[in-house]
Design an enzyme around this catalytic site. Structure first.
Site, PDB file in Angstrom:
ATOM      1  N   HIS A  93       0.830  -1.214   0.000  1.00  0.00           N
ATOM      2  CA  HIS A  93       0.000   0.000   0.000  1.00  0.00           C
ATOM      3  C   HIS A  93       0.864   1.264   0.000  1.00  0.00           C
ATOM      4  CE1 HIS A  93      -3.161  -2.772   1.054  1.00  0.00           C
ATOM      5  NE2 HIS A  93      -2.560  -3.097   2.175  1.00  0.00           N
ATOM      6  N   HIS A 120       5.447   6.718   6.835  1.00  0.00           N
ATOM      7  CA  HIS A 120       5.170   6.243   5.472  1.00  0.00           C
ATOM      8  C   HIS A 120       4.694   7.424   4.635  1.00  0.00           C
ATOM      9  CE1 HIS A 120       1.277   5.976   7.580  1.00  0.00           C
ATOM     10  NE2 HIS A 120       0.845   6.516   6.455  1.00  0.00           N
ATOM     11  N   HIS A 122       2.294   9.006   1.099  1.00  0.00           N
ATOM     12  CA  HIS A 122       1.205   8.886   0.126  1.00  0.00           C
ATOM     13  C   HIS A 122       1.605   9.741  -1.064  1.00  0.00           C
ATOM     14  CE1 HIS A 122      -1.476   7.033   3.132  1.00  0.00           C
ATOM     15  NE2 HIS A 122      -0.830   7.810   3.980  1.00  0.00           N
ATOM     16  N   GLU A 134      -3.036  13.326   0.978  1.00  0.00           N
ATOM     17  CA  GLU A 134      -4.355  12.882   1.424  1.00  0.00           C
ATOM     18  C   GLU A 134      -5.180  14.081   1.887  1.00  0.00           C
ATOM     19  OE1 GLU A 134      -3.709   9.308   4.052  1.00  0.00           O
ATOM     20  OE2 GLU A 134      -4.570   8.422   2.235  1.00  0.00           O
ATOM     21  N   HIS A 147       3.447  10.816   6.708  1.00  0.00           N
ATOM     22  CA  HIS A 147       2.787  10.596   7.999  1.00  0.00           C
ATOM     23  C   HIS A 147       3.771   9.952   8.967  1.00  0.00           C
ATOM     24  CE1 HIS A 147      -1.404  10.502   5.932  1.00  0.00           C
ATOM     25  NE2 HIS A 147      -1.005  11.725   6.204  1.00  0.00           N
ATOM     26  N   THR A 229      -6.101   6.432   7.850  1.00  0.00           N
ATOM     27  CA  THR A 229      -6.639   6.630   6.497  1.00  0.00           C
ATOM     28  C   THR A 229      -6.615   5.337   5.676  1.00  0.00           C
ATOM     29  OG1 THR A 229      -4.522   7.295   5.534  1.00  0.00           O
ATOM     30  CG2 THR A 229      -5.867   9.042   6.517  1.00  0.00           C
ATOM     31  N   THR A 230      -6.356   4.210   6.361  1.00  0.00           N
ATOM     32  CA  THR A 230      -6.457   2.902   5.717  1.00  0.00           C
ATOM     33  C   THR A 230      -7.275   2.002   6.635  1.00  0.00           C
ATOM     34  OG1 THR A 230      -4.406   2.174   6.796  1.00  0.00           O
ATOM     35  CG2 THR A 230      -4.200   3.065   4.567  1.00  0.00           C
TER      36      THR A 230
END
Ligand SMILES: *[C@@H]1O[C@H](CO)[C@@H](O)[C@H](O)[C@H]1NC(C)=O
Ligand SMILES: *[C@@H]1O[C@H](CO)[C@@H](O)[C@H](O)[C@H]1NC(C)=O
Ligand SMILES: *[C@@H]1O[C@H](CO)[C@@H](O)[C@H](O)[C@H]1NC(C)=O
Ligand SMILES: [Zn+2]
Length: 315
Positions: A93, A120, A122, A134, A147, A229-230
């Protein structure tokens, strides 16, 4: 023949068992992995994802409220190399770096100290160089978002922490293109090593501070209560979104967009791994600083006053 039947039967059973427990994915994966659950149906993966305090959100700057408690953060262990090496992995992801938990944050209006457990990113896609942050500010999104996930001191696992409404504190940083950021080079060099899903490597740890803007510039931020957010989208996150972005060179951003894969082989490039913004519902977003926008009336007053002062000086 019997064997074939048994194999088919067990495949069927395995399939039935995972229905309703479909693997979640981003919209960018849906085209090739039609079985997976895209963000619009994550509530079928976990009902929490359909609740009212979800993340990310769009921050409307003229609706945010000033909150005096939102003082500067204190960072402990952010400026030193951690004693143990980092583990960097492609989890299918994102690219994620697990931390030992020795770096800590406090202050910043948080009621506890929180240990840094992982970070991690995005990102978007290099086709048209579309943004992949995000969160958004007044509808505008950035190239990427970092994040740094922190867990409330006293908890020893994320599973435990998410049982507390404020169990996690995530620091969110926008990433914008500009000058080259040398501090990111050791991390970017590792991306190739974890190109496919499931791969992981150990790397020399870096001071976390080197990956984020200078401390002086971290006093302007937004704060709200939200979620991961996952999936499982746990509503256990105190969110901080900093106004000052991290700067990376466009080619450095492209290293993220063009090196990693969603898949165990190099079939589907990992792009657009962000969740769309969620309704704010009845939540309030707070900001740490008084002065964001000068009301036009005040700005207009400055000029006549200045002219008056000058006229006194030069008469
Ligand atoms: C961290 O480690 C690297 C490589 O081992 C070294 O070059 C750097 O000076 C260290 N930084 C700090 C703040 O200790
Ligand atoms: C803080 O941000 C300002 C404006 O973006 C920038 O000019 C300045 O160099 C930054 N300060 C530091 C110490 O990075
Ligand atoms: C978040 O929720 C807690 C209650 O769980 C509340 O005390 C706090 O003020 C909320 N924070 C924000 C920023 O809305
Ligand atoms: Zn994230």
């Amino acid at each position: 023949m019997e064997l074939l039947f048994l194999v088919l039967l067990s495949v069927h059973i395995a399939k039935t068992a995972t229905e309703g427990d479909k693997e979640w994915c981003y919209l960018s994966q849906k085209w090739t992995q039609s079985e997976c659950a895209e963000p619009g149906v994550w509530d079928t993966v976990n009902e929490e994802c359909g609740k009212k305090k979800q993340s990310p959100i769009n921050i409307v700057t003229n609706k945010v409220k000033y909150k005096e408690d939102l003082k500067p953060f204190t960072f402990e262990g952010y400026n030193t190399n951690q004693s143990s090496p980092w583990r960097i992995e492609n989890n299918g992801h994102t690219v994620k770096v697990s931390l030992s938990g020795s770096a800590k944050i406090g202050g910043g209006g948080l009621r506890n100290k929180y240990n840094a457990i992982e970070f991690h990113f995005h990102w978007g896609t290099s086709k048209g160089f579309s943004p992949g942050s995000e969160h958004s500010i007044d509808g505008e999104r950035y190239a990427m978002e970092l994040h740094i996930v922190h867990r409330k001191e006293g908890f020893s696992s994320t599973e435990q922490a998410v049982t507390d409404k404020e169990g996690l504190a995530v620091l969110g940083f926008f990433i914008k293109t500009g000058a080259k950021n040398e501090n990111y080079e050791p991390l970017i060099e590792m991306l190739n090593e974890v190109a496919v899903k499931g791969s992981q490597k150990s790397m020399t740890s870096l001071p976390l501070q080197s990956l984020i803007p200078a401390k002086e510039n971290l006093t302007h931020y937004y704060r709200y209560n939200g979620s991961l957010t996952t999936p499982n989208c746990n509503q256990a996150v105190v969110w901080t979104i900093f106004q000052e972005p991290i700067i990376l060179k466009e080619s450095q951003v492209k290293n993220f967009l063009e090196t990693l894969y969603f898949t165990k082989d190099k079939t589907l490039l990992m792009t657009d791994n962000f969740r769309p913004v969620q309704p704010l519902s009845d939540r309030i977003v707070y900001r740490s600083d008084v002065s964001v926008i000068q009301p036009p009336a005040k700005a207009l007053l400055v000029v006549p006053t200045l002219i008056y002062v000058m006229s006194l000086l030069f008469q």
